[in-house]
Every structure is written in C-alpha cells, then in structure tokens.
Design a protein around this motif. Structure first.
Motif: not given
Length: 191
Positions: A154-160
């Motif tokens: 999530h922090d890397r933008g892969f999981v909203p």
C-alpha cells in the motif's frame, strides 16, 4: 414458491493441519454459525479445520453446504454428512459455487489453498464483482506477516486503501462475526 434461506457464511480454512488450537478455533466458528441461525458454505472436506467447522455447525443445528471438486472427494474425504454436497468438475468451479452461495466470507488460518481462495474473493470484491463482507479471524497472528507486507505494498502504491478497507482482520470471534453481519437481516436471500 420461494423459500427464504438463512444467511450463508463461506469459511475458508486449512484442510491439512492437525493442530488442536486450530481445530478448536474451527469448531468455535461452526458453533457460532449455528448459534446465529446462519448456514455454512465450506470446501466440502471432512478433514482438519474444514471438517471441524462443518461438524460443529451441524451439531448446533446449522444447515451445511459442502462444495468439493471430484478429484478431491477421496483425498479430502468428502463431507457426506453435509446437508448438501456439491461435487464440481474443477477447483475453479468449486470456488465459483462457494462464492455464489455465500453472503459473506470468513478466512481462518490455512495454507496456499486458503490464501488463493481468500485473494480471489478479495480481488473480486475490490473489482466490483460482489459486495459481500469479508473477515479474517486470526487470534494467533497467522496472517500478521502477510498484512505487514500488504501495508508495505500500500505504501508503495500497489494496493489501494479501499481494497485494504474491504477486509476486517481481527483476533476476536465476536468482532469477526459482527463485521460479517453487515447487511444481514437473518435471511440471505431466496433459494
């Protein structure tokens, strides 16, 4: 004539562990399904946690629906005591029938099969294929590493965030069942 049916909970869990604590957790879940007047949708095996959930649910008076692919009928010892045993041709069909027959999904500790079922259902919900509640009951921290990793994704933008928000993860049985009860009026639909 259309007959109302009880709220249907699909439980994903291990078909392999013999750990007494995990088997006791599964039995506690089955007992709670029955106490609430719900019905159980399970993987149709009469072994390990899968069998413990179904046996406890039936002991409490719950209707049980087992769904098993024909190639696992003997390997997982099909739950012939199910009120309804659905034998499918493939694993993919099994998962589709389980998803279609359920009003909510609860994941207990398990291995790669349990994870695969959970992720497919979670992804389907995130993509709008269903709006059924999902919870993970994890009193022993079985999935803590997974959700640490998912938080990193999530922090890397892969999981909203809205995907993460679709799943309640809790160590508490009551909290898990309350999260699953969202929208339930005691009747999941019609058969």
């Amino acid at each position: 004539m259309v007959t109302p049916r009880p709220f249907a909970l699909c439980v994903y869990c291990s078909a392999g562990t013999t750990d007494p604590e995990h088997l006791a957790l599964a039995a506690e879940v089955g007992t709670e399904v029955a106490r609430r007047g719900w019905q159980l949708v399970s993987g149709g095996g009469n072994v390990s946690m899968m069998g413990a959930v179904a046996t406890a649910a039936r002991a409490g008076g719950a209707n049980t629906i087992g769904v098993i692919p024909k190639h696992l009928v003997h390997r997982e010892v099909a739950d012939v005591d199910s009120d309804e045993l659905v034998v499918t041709d493939t694993m993919r069909q099994r998962k589709q029938v389980m998803e279609d027959r359920a009003d909510a999904f609860l994941t207990l500790p398990g291995g790669i099969g349990t994870l695969e079922e959970f992720f497919e259902t979670w992804t389907g919900g995130h993509l709008g294929q269903h709006d059924k509640p999902m919870a993970i009951l994890d009193p022993g921290g079985h999935y803590s590493g997974l959700f640490t990793w998912l938080a990193q994704l999530h922090d890397r933008g892969f999981v909203p965030q809205d995907a993460l928000d679709r799943v309640t993860v809790t160590p508490d049985l009551t909290a898990a069942f309350e999260a699953l009860n969202r929208g339930s009026t005691g009747s999941g639909g019609t058969v």
